[in-house]
Design an enzyme around this catalytic site. Structure first.
Site, PDB file in Angstrom:
ATOM      1  CE1 TYR A 149     -63.464 -84.772  10.336  1.00 60.67           C
ATOM      2  CE2 TYR A 149     -62.618 -85.084  12.699  1.00 60.67           C
ATOM      3  CZ  TYR A 149     -62.804 -85.549  11.471  1.00 60.67           C
ATOM      4  OH  TYR A 149     -62.232 -86.740  11.139  1.00 60.67           O
TER       5      TYR A 149
ATOM      6  CB  SER B 106     -62.771 -89.225  14.030  1.00 62.91           C
ATOM      7  OG  SER B 106     -61.683 -88.699  14.805  1.00 62.91           O
TER       8      SER B 106
ATOM      9  CB  ILE C 246     -59.131 -94.140   4.693  1.00 64.65           C
ATOM     10  CG1 ILE C 246     -58.254 -93.669   5.938  1.00 64.65           C
ATOM     11  CG2 ILE C 246     -59.949 -95.238   5.345  1.00 64.65           C
ATOM     12  CD1 ILE C 246     -58.711 -93.110   7.057  1.00 64.65           C
TER      13      ILE C 246
ATOM     14  CE  LYS D   9     -66.451 -87.668  10.920  1.00 63.48           C
ATOM     15  NZ  LYS D   9     -66.371 -88.461   9.723  1.00 63.48           N
TER      16      LYS D   9
END
Length: 316
Positions: A200, A173, A51, A204
């Protein structure tokens, strides 16, 4: 005859469902504005792939001076060549940054501030989905995804204010929905794929809370910030997963976006005019969206800010 009709109806329903999933999960809207960034400087972390690289190509095409902040010199140099060729813009520069090392973040900021007079857009894009411990003793995902970016933003904030109107974009996310901020554990190293997944998700959630409190801190400065959910994207984020994860969940790649599509909301938040009043908001598919309730907690956002400052030794 009746069986054939039922079969045809079932096939039509299945095709319709696949089309819906494609347009909702895979296709995604595009950033349609043609805003020029000539004379502007953009800094993107982790811009050598995925990205970040797709974002860099687009913003370079708009005429920006684009700084790629990357950990790997060889991969970074290769990305610089690709982006210059694809964008036709020679002002694409590599600078080395390792978010898993706080000394590297400090050194990067010092070098950047000495060599670059402008910073108009900071895009905190880099991320990892991996268990481990950093050189500083923190959980790898927590430091790279949140703490390192928190420090980087802190160190570059005066330059952003000096160049205002300017923007900070933080990539999060939808996995934040599974996140939890437990100050006793969130910074401690995790082991194994399931703990890495938790780390993770927690990081986020921290990204969204960071943007929320940052917007409050920046009120009246003409610096705005936005947090982005790029959707499910085919990137290298999961390259450290065990082989069996790809075997079990490999079919899901059919419903994941390519990097160009995944970059559209980042590009939108970096360039779209008139969204300044939405500073601190969560964006998905090029529009504001309400995140999960735990990401809307202003009290927790303030506590996480103070906790992050404490871990980094920024408190007086």
């Amino acid at each position: 005859m009746e069986a054939a009709g039922t079969l045809a109806a079932g096939a039509a329903l299945l095709l319709g469902l696949c089309a819906l999933l494609y347009y909702k999960l895979v296709a995604g809207p595009r950033c349609r504005n043609t805003v020029s960034l000539r004379g502007k400087t953009v800094l993107i972390t982790g811009a050598n792939t995925g990205i970040g690289k797709a974002t860099a190509v687009d913003l370079a095409r708009r005429g920006a001076r684009v700084i790629l902040a990357c950990r790997d010199k060889a991969r970074g140099e290769s990305a610089v060549c690709d982006i210059r060729r694809e964008s036709g813009n020679s002002e694409v520069i590599l600078m080395i940054l390792d978010l898993a090392n706080l000394n590297s973040v400090q050194a990067f900021a010092q070098t950047f501030l000495k060599s670059e007079p402008r910073l108009d857009i900071l895009i905190n894009n880099a991320g990892v989905f991996k268990a481990g411990q950093t050189a500083d003793g923190f959980d790898l995902a927590f430091q790279v995804n949140h703490l390192g970016h928190f420090l980087l933003t802190h160190l570059l904030l005066d330059r952003l204010k000096h160049c205002a109107p300017s923007r900070v974009i933080i990539l999060a996310s939808s996995m934040h929905s599974f996140g939890k901020i437990d100050f006793r554990k969130i910074y401690k190293p995790a082991e194994g794929i399931w703990q890495a997944t938790k780390s993770y998700c927690n990081s986020k959630l921290a990204n969204i809370l960071h943007a929320r409190e940052l917007a409050n801190k920046l009120e009246g400065t003409n610096v705005t910030c936005y947090v982005v959910d790029p959707g499910s994207v085919r990137t290298e984020l999961g390259r450290s997963f065990p082989w069996w994860v790809f075997r079990v969940f490999g079919f899901m790649k059919l419903f994941r976006r390519d990097c160009n599509t995944g970059a559209q909301t980042t590009i939108y938040c970096a360039t779209e005019e008139g969204i300044e009043r939405l500073s601190g908001r969560y964006f998905a598919d090029c529009r504001p969206k309400v995140p999960w309730p735990q990401a809307c907690d202003d009290h927790m956002a303030k506590k996480l800010w103070e906790f992050s400052e404490s871990l980094l030794g920024l408190t007086t």
